[in-house]
Design an enzyme around this catalytic site. Structure first.
Site, mmCIF file in Angstrom:
data_model
loop_
_atom_site.group_PDB
_atom_site.id
_atom_site.type_symbol
_atom_site.label_atom_id
_atom_site.label_comp_id
_atom_site.label_asym_id
_atom_site.label_seq_id
_atom_site.Cartn_x
_atom_site.Cartn_y
_atom_site.Cartn_z
ATOM 1 N N CYS A 106 -6.219 -45.115 18.247
ATOM 2 C CA CYS A 106 -4.896 -44.492 18.299
ATOM 3 C C CYS A 106 -5.054 -43.292 19.216
ATOM 4 O O CYS A 106 -5.652 -42.295 18.829
ATOM 5 C CB CYS A 106 -4.403 -44.050 16.919
ATOM 6 S SG CYS A 106 -2.871 -43.100 17.052
ATOM 7 N N CYS A 109 -2.975 -40.043 17.708
ATOM 8 C CA CYS A 109 -3.424 -39.323 16.513
ATOM 9 C C CYS A 109 -4.428 -40.168 15.757
ATOM 10 O O CYS A 109 -5.590 -40.233 16.135
ATOM 11 C CB CYS A 109 -2.243 -38.884 15.647
ATOM 12 S SG CYS A 109 -0.949 -40.116 15.426
ATOM 13 N N CYS A 111 -3.379 -43.416 13.766
ATOM 14 C CA CYS A 111 -2.722 -44.545 13.119
ATOM 15 C C CYS A 111 -3.741 -45.646 12.848
ATOM 16 O O CYS A 111 -4.566 -45.966 13.710
ATOM 17 C CB CYS A 111 -1.581 -45.060 13.992
ATOM 18 S SG CYS A 111 -0.307 -43.800 14.231
HETATM 19 FE FE FE Z 1 -1.654 -42.182 15.316
#
Ligand code: FE
Length: 200
Positions: A106, A109, A111
């Site tokens: 990700c 961030c 995920c």
């Molecule tokens: Fe994320």
């Protein structure tokens, strides 16, 4: 949204203390029930985790009809085994073959498909992994001990809050006659992120 305004990594070192202080304050005011918080923590520590994903992979290896459903609609196929819920609503399974190796990141961030893998490891949330996985995936894989030959394509999948990925690793050689449970033991968390492979 630019990355700089959406950086979820490197929480302050006193994060745990702040959480505890917040929990205490909310409990004293009667806004939260500590038993409910404990139940949530227990769920993610003992009921949700990579063992769920390993069961999904082992079933896909042994049941071709399930594998087709899994590749077609992973969220529904995982729900058949009881693995569904928050952070797993839109799940896509990508299959490793002798021509393609998939890996998941990700970039924004962290995920991650919670119902099948639990909570992400700290390296998955690190800035180094998030940036390098897309820039130099083969070098990153090598650092994880995964050597991908040059004639094999590496595909990197960028997870989002809307769509999360799970890698279906290749069935290891030498596993003829293995039961589904025995096969599940070969499926590591990293093999389902693509930073590892399943090994007999
Ligand atoms: Fe994320």
């Amino acid at each position: 949204m630019p990355h700089d305004s959406h950086d979820h990594t490197d929480p302050p070192s006193d994060l745990a203390l702040r959480v505890k202080a917040l929990e205490t304050a909310l409990t004293r005011k009667g806004y939260v029930d500590p038993d409910a918080i404990d139940a949530v923590v227990d769920t993610f520590e003992t009921k949700v985790g990579p063992r769920n994903g390993a069961a999904v992979i082992a079933k896909a290896w042994t049941d071709p009809a399930f594998k087709r459903r899994l590749l077609d609609d992973a969220s529904a196929a995982c729900a058949e085994l009881g693995f569904s819920g928050q952070q797993g609503e839109q799940l896509k399974v990508v299959e490793n073959t002798d021509a393609v190796h998939n890996m998941v990141v990700c970039t924004l961030c962290s995920c991650y498909p919670w119902p099948v893998l639990g909570l992400p490891p700290s390296w998955y949330k690190s800035h180094a992994y998030r940036s390098r996985a897309v820039i130099e995936p083969r070098a990153v894989l090598q650092e994880f001990g995964v050597d991908i030959p040059n004639n094999k394509e590496v595909r990197v999948w960028d997870s989002t809050a809307e769509l999360r990925y799970l890698v279906l690793p290749e069935l290891p050689a030498g596993t003829d006659g293995f039961t589904e449970d025995a096969l599940a033991e070969l499926v590591s968390r990293d093999s389902m992120i693509g930073t590892g492979v399943a090994q007999a």
